[in-house]
Design an enzyme around this catalytic site. Structure first.
Site, PDB file in Angstrom:
ATOM      1  N   ASP A 310       0.863  -1.174   0.000  1.00 38.76           N
ATOM      2  CA  ASP A 310       0.000   0.000   0.000  1.00 38.76           C
ATOM      3  C   ASP A 310       0.911   1.240   0.000  1.00 38.76           C
ATOM      4  OD1 ASP A 310      -2.155   1.694   0.019  1.00 38.76           O
ATOM      5  OD2 ASP A 310      -3.259   0.621   1.549  1.00 38.76           O
TER       6      ASP A 310
HETATM    7  C1  BGC Z   1      -5.270   2.947   0.228  1.00 37.06           C
HETATM    8  C2  BGC Z   1      -5.511   1.847  -0.768  1.00 37.06           C
HETATM    9  C3  BGC Z   1      -5.494   2.407  -2.171  1.00 37.06           C
HETATM   10  C4  BGC Z   1      -4.150   3.098  -2.405  1.00 37.06           C
HETATM   11  C5  BGC Z   1      -3.989   3.675  -3.797  1.00 37.06           C
HETATM   12  C6  BGC Z   1      -4.031   3.750  -0.127  1.00 37.06           C
HETATM   13  O1  BGC Z   1      -3.850   4.845   0.693  1.00 37.06           O
HETATM   14  O2  BGC Z   1      -5.135   2.384   1.515  1.00 37.06           O
HETATM   15  O3  BGC Z   1      -6.727   1.188  -0.503  1.00 37.06           O
HETATM   16  O4  BGC Z   1      -5.683   1.390  -3.108  1.00 37.06           O
HETATM   17  O5  BGC Z   1      -4.032   4.160  -1.473  1.00 37.06           O
HETATM   18  O6  BGC Z   1      -4.781   4.777  -3.981  1.00 37.06           O
END
Ligand code: BGC
Length: 760
Positions: A310
């Site tokens: 993430d």
């Molecule tokens: C979130 C994810 C998301 C990613 C990309 C992160 O901050 O936790 O769920 O897919 O950002 O945007």
């Protein structure tokens, strides 16, 4: 080797150029790319580049998080990323949604550089969060959020929404969707409740599978399909603080019984990728945990797809989690734990450090080879080597079409859940000479209807509202007629005192109050709250309006179940709308007037008290009251609650046997009658089973099967649901699944019956 490389290269070029015909069918012969041969040719830098995922901002004109508008790519930065740094993946959008034309333009530029200027011509894997429709495409259909979709209890509907999302996302050139969230929604405070399929394992698993089917179909290389990304592995949603990305402690047994099955099922369904939990589980940041990322995910579940981190999470192992002394240690830890791709996303620190680590021997090159293989395999599975840009050879005339809006509207209608309807105040019958007073912060807001991840990350800027979509008040005006509706505009903070006094002066004018409550969209850390109770100003507004003495209907438009116990007795009817999407206003109005009979069911337990947050499948021991009774479970509304305008009778339930044996199935026959002469009805038949005695304290009850069925006016019908002994299993003392012999009680629609399970 060299000649092999040239054969490979020329075949990639050949296929890239042969795809320019419109409407080439997806089943065109697939080019055989020999991934191992390709990897054998790649340098360490090229391999590490494939493992790097950059934010779009890094290759755009302007500064990261402060791009020059209108958006455009910076050709130098683009070349640096794809040619010099060999970056294999890009994600997201620079701040807000783009038009289809703009997406196609930037995706063409990106793939052109990747497949023309880089040494091996490997296409870029672009990923985006299209979590309730193609939300970063201005023309994209914005469906109800996943929690609302779960409330339909209709997996076919979820699959339809996902298929449209895939189609509209792939039309932009993006083949990878960071969805579905398979974390269970068992912590009501959590800012991402609305992104889950609710608290129950069976429901979330069923909806997760349906969603992945819709995204990937049978063949994700089909130009109308995208890759799913199961997220966030594992245990992200259940922090004890309720705040996003804060520590989670879950015993192995519960982890396996509640939090793992959705992912297990998604792996079986063929999900091509997974995203890692940003937080820490039982004290260990998941991004550094080989037990979760390698032993469990790879060896036990057999997952062969791509594991992406993430946002910035590799680097967070240093300053945030403090398990790594240096950034270099952080990179080493996460790569050795088993990540394949780092959502870096704003610089090349991960990339440069990983190259150093391999060169000095701290990370074996073979470890890179495993990850690069998976990444290239995903590109191949998505057909990117054949057609990096689906829209170059396939047409997408239905993006944002009326056809898609219709599915959206139907989903919202099936999701909205009637929680209370005293004296059958709904559907509202307009009274001659009187008006319906419509007010509340969600009455005149599209952003509340759509929630976060709508045209922007947090979804709070009305500038990006879609044209032609109706707020609740607008839809009510159209439905009841302008003259019958009095709209009192109100912000999230106040129903202004002067307005309230004015309303009181006109007391006799109103037949009904429809107060639309709710909370501002938010997700992740910006959605962290200190108190689950609905804001004071909204509670006060309801209390003030109650003195009008006319029936009051509340519509709840909220990201999670905000506590309303103080005002609930003042409300005659309550409609839970969740975040119902762009067609939510229309669907709510049609339910209020009775054009649509509501059929949604709560996919969560709606709490009554801030400190009593039990889920429906708690253990008896958790509901021990101070008077020694088992009465300490008293939610506002139970999981599965959902009323209809049609009275439906559960006339009988019979079990096919009173002794179920291993290898057999138990049939549960239900006879139902829709007693309404006016309304057709959709019933969700839910089979709850209680294990009477077990070696681990059993849950009070568990949902073991469900089915949404239709009944015409005055129709009676029989339905059969089935469960097998495996459906009754729990995770036992040695942390493996077991169905123990003994007595089980089945409960469906208030009818109960018992049976025994015997292994022989
Ligand atoms: C979130 C994810 C998301 C990613 C990309 C992160 O901050 O936790 O769920 O897919 O950002 O945007």
């Amino acid at each position: 080797m060299r000649s092999l490389f040239y054969i490979l290269l020329s075949s990639i070029i050949l296929l890239n150029t042969s795809c320019s015909d419109k409407n080439v069918v997806s089943s065109e012969p697939k080019k055989e790319v020999d991934l191992n041969a390709l990897i054998a040719q790649m340098s360490i830098e090229e391999k590490v580049g494939q493992m790097t995922q950059l934010n779009l901002d890094v290759i755009s004109v302007g500064e990261v998080y402060n791009l020059v508008e209108p958006h455009s790519l910076d050709q130098e930065k683009l070349k640096r990323a794809l040619v010099e740094k060999h970056v294999g993946s890009i994600l997201n959008v620079g701040g807000h949604a783009y038009s289809l034309e703009h997406w196609q333009e930037i995706m063409t530029q990106i793939q052109r550089v990747a497949t023309e200027d880089s040494r091996f011509k490997i296409p870029v894997l672009y990923g985006i969060d299209a979590i309730h429709g193609a939300n970063y495409l201005t023309e994209g259909t914005l469906f109800p959020q996943p929690l609302a979709q779960a409330a339909t209890f209709n997996p076919d509907q979820v699959e339809r929404c996902a298929a449209i999302t895939a189609y509209e996302t792939r039309a932009t050139g993006v083949p990878w969707n960071f969805s579905p969230v398979l974390d269970l929604g068992r912590q009501p405070l959590w800012s991402r409740m609305f992104e889950t399929y609710g608290e129950d394992v069976l429901l979330a698993r069923t909806m997760g599978i349906a969603c992945i089917k819709g995204y990937q179909g049978d063949d994700p290389s089909n130009p109308e399909k995208v890759s799913a990304c199961m997220k966030h592995f594992l245990g992200y949603s259940y922090s004890y603080t309720g705040k996003d990305r804060t520590p989670v402690y879950i015993h192995d047994r519960q982890l396996r019984e509640y939090y793992l099955p959705t992912f297990e099922a998604a792996v079986e369904q063929g999900a091509l990728s997974v995203m890692i939990n940003s937080g820490e589980l039982n004290g260990i940041p998941v991004h550094s945990d080989p037990k979760i990322l390698t032993d469990l995910l790879r060896k036990e579940l057999g997952f062969d797809g791509v594991a992406v981190t993430d946002w910035e999470d590799v680097m967070k192992l240093k300053d945030h989690h403090r398990v790594a002394a240096t950034l270099k240690d952080a990179v080493q830890m996460s790569v050795m734990a088993g990540i394949d791709m780092s959502m870096t996303p704003n610089d090349y620190t991960f990339t440069d450090l990983l190259i150093e680590l391999v060169k000095e021997g701290s990370v074996p090159e073979s470890r890179l080879d495993e990850s690069v293989y998976r990444i290239l395999l995903m590109k191949k599975r998505l057909g990117l080597f054949d057609h990096p840009l689906a829209f170059k050879h396939h047409q997408f005339p239905d993006v944002g079409s009326i056809k898609h809006d219709q599915v959206n509207y139907e989903t919202a209608c099936e999701a909205i859940t009637l929680l209370k309807n005293e004296k059958e105040i709904l559907p509202v019958e307009a009274k001659a000479g009187k008006k319906i007073l419509v007010t509340g912060p969600s009455s005149n807001s599209m952003i509340l209807l759509n929630g976060a991840w709508s045209r922007t990350w947090q979804g709070v800027d009305p500038k990006y509202n879609d044209e032609g979509k109706q707020t609740i008040a607008e839809a009510l005006r159209e439905t009841f007629g302008n003259a019958l509706v009095h709209q009192e505009i109100c912000t999230l903070d106040v129903l202004d005192q002067a307005a309230l006094e004015d309303i009181m002066k006109r007391k006799g004018e109103f037949s009904h109050v429809i107060i639309c409550l709710g909370e501002l969209p938010s997700s992740e850390t910006p959605g962290n709250i200190e108190d689950l109770t609905l804001e004071e100003a909204q509670l006060k507004a309801v209390e003030g309006l109650a003195s009008l003495g006319v029936p009051m209907v509340a519509v709840l438009v909220e990201n999670r179940p905000r506590i309303i116990s103080r005002i609930e007795p003042l409300l005659d009817a309550v409609l839970m709308a969740y975040n119902p999407g762009d067609e939510g206003g229309r669907a709510i109005a049609d339910i209020i007037i009775g054009k649509v009979n509501p059929s949604g069911r709560l996919p969560i337990t709606y709490p009554r008290y801030v400190n009593s947050l039990l889920t429906y499948d708690h253990k008896n021991t958790e509901r021990l009251h101070f008077d020694f009774s088992w009465n300490a479970f008293n939610p506002q509304w139970e999981f599965g609650t959902g009323l209809s305008y049609a009275p439906v009778l559960y006339k009988g339930m019979t079990l096919s046997t009173d002794t179920l044996r291993k290898g057999e199935k138990l049939q549960i026959n239900i006879s139902l009658e829709n007693m309404s002469p006016i309304y057709n009805h959709q019933e969700v038949i839910m089979v709850f089973v209680a294990d009477k005695v077990a070696s681990i304290t059993p849950s009070n009850k568990r949902l073991r099967a469900f089915k949404k069925v239709s009944l015409g006016k005055r129709e009676s019908a029989e339905f059969t649901l089935e469960i097998s002994p495996e459906d009754l299993a729990f995770v036992g003392i040695d942390n493996t699944w077991i169905t123990e012999e003994g007595e089980f009680e089945v409960e469906v629609g208030g009818k109960t019956s018992s049976f025994y399970y015997l292994k022989k």
